[in-house]
Design a protein around this motif. Structure first.
Motif, PDB file in Angstrom:
ATOM      1  N   THR A 180      17.120   2.693  -6.363  1.00 30.38           N
ATOM      2  CA  THR A 180      16.403   2.581  -7.627  1.00 30.38           C
ATOM      3  C   THR A 180      15.166   1.741  -7.355  1.00 30.38           C
ATOM      4  O   THR A 180      15.287   0.585  -6.929  1.00 30.38           O
ATOM      5  N   PRO A 181      13.972   2.308  -7.578  1.00 29.16           N
ATOM      6  CA  PRO A 181      12.735   1.562  -7.286  1.00 29.16           C
ATOM      7  C   PRO A 181      12.658   0.239  -8.046  1.00 29.16           C
ATOM      8  O   PRO A 181      12.963   0.169  -9.237  1.00 29.16           O
ATOM      9  N   THR A 182      12.252  -0.776  -7.342  1.00 27.34           N
ATOM     10  CA  THR A 182      12.127  -2.116  -7.903  1.00 27.34           C
ATOM     11  C   THR A 182      10.926  -2.222  -8.836  1.00 27.34           C
ATOM     12  O   THR A 182       9.956  -1.475  -8.695  1.00 27.34           O
ATOM     13  N   ASP A 183      10.996  -3.172  -9.741  1.00 31.07           N
ATOM     14  CA  ASP A 183       9.855  -3.517 -10.585  1.00 31.07           C
ATOM     15  C   ASP A 183       9.254  -4.842 -10.143  1.00 31.07           C
ATOM     16  O   ASP A 183       8.331  -5.355 -10.780  1.00 31.07           O
ATOM     17  N   GLU A 184       9.773  -5.394  -9.062  1.00 29.13           N
ATOM     18  CA  GLU A 184       9.290  -6.678  -8.558  1.00 29.13           C
ATOM     19  C   GLU A 184       7.883  -6.550  -7.990  1.00 29.13           C
ATOM     20  O   GLU A 184       7.403  -5.451  -7.723  1.00 29.13           O
ATOM     21  N   MET A 185       7.254  -7.695  -7.795  1.00 29.74           N
ATOM     22  CA  MET A 185       5.916  -7.758  -7.208  1.00 29.74           C
ATOM     23  C   MET A 185       6.014  -8.527  -5.890  1.00 29.74           C
ATOM     24  O   MET A 185       6.873  -9.388  -5.732  1.00 29.74           O
ATOM     25  N   ARG A 186       5.150  -8.198  -4.981  1.00 29.14           N
ATOM     26  CA  ARG A 186       5.044  -8.913  -3.708  1.00 29.14           C
ATOM     27  C   ARG A 186       3.559  -9.099  -3.448  1.00 29.14           C
ATOM     28  O   ARG A 186       2.806  -8.120  -3.425  1.00 29.14           O
ATOM     29  N   GLU A 187       3.145 -10.335  -3.294  1.00 28.92           N
ATOM     30  CA  GLU A 187       1.734 -10.651  -3.091  1.00 28.92           C
ATOM     31  C   GLU A 187       0.867 -10.039  -4.192  1.00 28.92           C
ATOM     32  O   GLU A 187      -0.259  -9.599  -3.952  1.00 28.92           O
ATOM     33  N   GLY A 188       1.410  -9.984  -5.407  1.00 28.92           N
ATOM     34  CA  GLY A 188       0.661  -9.488  -6.551  1.00 28.92           C
ATOM     35  C   GLY A 188       0.685  -7.985  -6.752  1.00 28.92           C
ATOM     36  O   GLY A 188       0.041  -7.474  -7.666  1.00 28.92           O
ATOM     37  N   PHE A 189       1.419  -7.258  -5.914  1.00 22.80           N
ATOM     38  CA  PHE A 189       1.440  -5.802  -5.988  1.00 22.80           C
ATOM     39  C   PHE A 189       2.870  -5.277  -5.974  1.00 22.80           C
ATOM     40  O   PHE A 189       3.674  -5.634  -5.105  1.00 22.80           O
ATOM     41  N   ARG A 190       3.170  -4.389  -6.895  1.00 24.15           N
ATOM     42  CA  ARG A 190       4.449  -3.697  -6.892  1.00 24.15           C
ATOM     43  C   ARG A 190       4.544  -2.804  -5.662  1.00 24.15           C
ATOM     44  O   ARG A 190       5.611  -2.636  -5.075  1.00 24.15           O
ATOM     45  N   LEU A 191       3.407  -2.223  -5.248  1.00 26.92           N
ATOM     46  CA  LEU A 191       3.361  -1.350  -4.081  1.00 26.92           C
ATOM     47  C   LEU A 191       3.966  -2.038  -2.859  1.00 26.92           C
ATOM     48  O   LEU A 191       4.755  -1.442  -2.123  1.00 26.92           O
ATOM     49  N   LEU A 192       3.622  -3.287  -2.640  1.00 23.23           N
ATOM     50  CA  LEU A 192       4.126  -4.012  -1.473  1.00 23.23           C
ATOM     51  C   LEU A 192       5.614  -4.324  -1.608  1.00 23.23           C
ATOM     52  O   LEU A 192       6.353  -4.309  -0.621  1.00 23.23           O
ATOM     53  N   ALA A 193       6.079  -4.569  -2.831  1.00 24.07           N
ATOM     54  CA  ALA A 193       7.512  -4.776  -3.051  1.00 24.07           C
ATOM     55  C   ALA A 193       8.280  -3.470  -2.822  1.00 24.07           C
ATOM     56  O   ALA A 193       9.374  -3.475  -2.249  1.00 24.07           O
ATOM     57  N   LEU A 194       7.693  -2.353  -3.253  1.00 25.48           N
ATOM     58  CA  LEU A 194       8.329  -1.053  -3.021  1.00 25.48           C
ATOM     59  C   LEU A 194       8.403  -0.749  -1.530  1.00 25.48           C
ATOM     60  O   LEU A 194       9.406  -0.228  -1.041  1.00 25.48           O
ATOM     61  N   HIS A 195       7.345  -1.080  -0.799  1.00 24.89           N
ATOM     62  CA  HIS A 195       7.382  -0.854   0.646  1.00 24.89           C
ATOM     63  C   HIS A 195       8.489  -1.673   1.290  1.00 24.89           C
ATOM     64  O   HIS A 195       9.253  -1.170   2.110  1.00 24.89           O
ATOM     65  N   ARG A 196       8.577  -2.914   0.906  1.00 26.91           N
ATOM     66  CA  ARG A 196       9.620  -3.782   1.470  1.00 26.91           C
ATOM     67  C   ARG A 196      11.002  -3.202   1.185  1.00 26.91           C
ATOM     68  O   ARG A 196      11.870  -3.174   2.060  1.00 26.91           O
ATOM     69  N   GLN A 197      11.199  -2.727  -0.045  1.00 23.61           N
ATOM     70  CA  GLN A 197      12.473  -2.125  -0.409  1.00 23.61           C
ATOM     71  C   GLN A 197      12.730  -0.867   0.413  1.00 23.61           C
ATOM     72  O   GLN A 197      13.838  -0.653   0.906  1.00 23.61           O
ATOM     73  N   GLY A 198      11.710  -0.041   0.586  1.00 22.63           N
ATOM     74  CA  GLY A 198      11.866   1.210   1.315  1.00 22.63           C
ATOM     75  C   GLY A 198      12.099   1.037   2.800  1.00 22.63           C
ATOM     76  O   GLY A 198      12.696   1.894   3.448  1.00 22.63           O
ATOM     77  N   ALA A 199      11.646  -0.081   3.353  1.00 21.44           N
ATOM     78  CA  ALA A 199      11.768  -0.308   4.791  1.00 21.44           C
ATOM     79  C   ALA A 199      13.149  -0.813   5.189  1.00 21.44           C
ATOM     80  O   ALA A 199      13.510  -0.748   6.372  1.00 21.44           O
TER      81      ALA A 199
END
Length: 146
Positions: free
Chosen positions: A45-64
């Motif tokens: 389930t895709p996260t709604d969290e942020m990483r370094e100000g971007f959800r994109l980077l949190a999604l990448h972290r989750q996907g990796a």
């Protein structure tokens, strides 16, 4: 969430906002959707969290997680975020169109890489070349139905 094929089609021929900042936001959202497709295809389930100000980077972290070869697109995600920042800080600059065009190209690279990984799990183990997919004579693009 659009499918990867729909996002690729939108990048090629879809309507885009004429405002540079709005278009950059559209590209950032499309990049997030690409990663959402990856996560959903792998049962998450895709996260709604942020990483370094971007959800994109949190999604990448989750996907990796659990797939080290997925890190091959880490810098691509960071580059999307970088270009978004450039546009948001300089939207009134007359030359900003070239920055938005580069962001669109980087987004397309992300689409092709992740779309390719959904077809060929080993893609990215040694580089982000999609040659294993593009060289198949009976190439069928369905991105696992996502």
């Amino acid at each position: 969430m659009r499918s990867i094929a729909e996002i690729e089609q939108w990048l090629e021929t879809g309507e885009r906002s004429p405002d540079p900042l709005d278009h950059a936001a559209e590209l950032l959202e499309a990049s997030e959707e690409v990663l959402e497709n990856w996560i959903v295809a792998h049962g998450g389930t895709p996260t709604d969290e942020m990483r370094e100000g971007f959800r994109l980077l949190a999604l990448h972290r989750q996907g990796a997680k659990g797939d080290p070869s997925f890190n091959a697109c880490r810098e691509t995600c960071r580059e999307v975020a970088y270009h978004y920042n450039l546009v948001s800080m300089n939207a009134a600059d007359p030359g900003i169109a070239s920055t938005v065009a580069m962001m669109r190209l980087v987004t397309k690279h992300l689409v092709l890489f992740i779309g390719g990984k959904l077809q060929e799990a080993g893609l990215g183990d040694f580089c982000c070349s999609s040659r294993p997919i593009r060289s198949k004579p009976d190439r069928k693009v369905d991105y696992l139905g996502v």
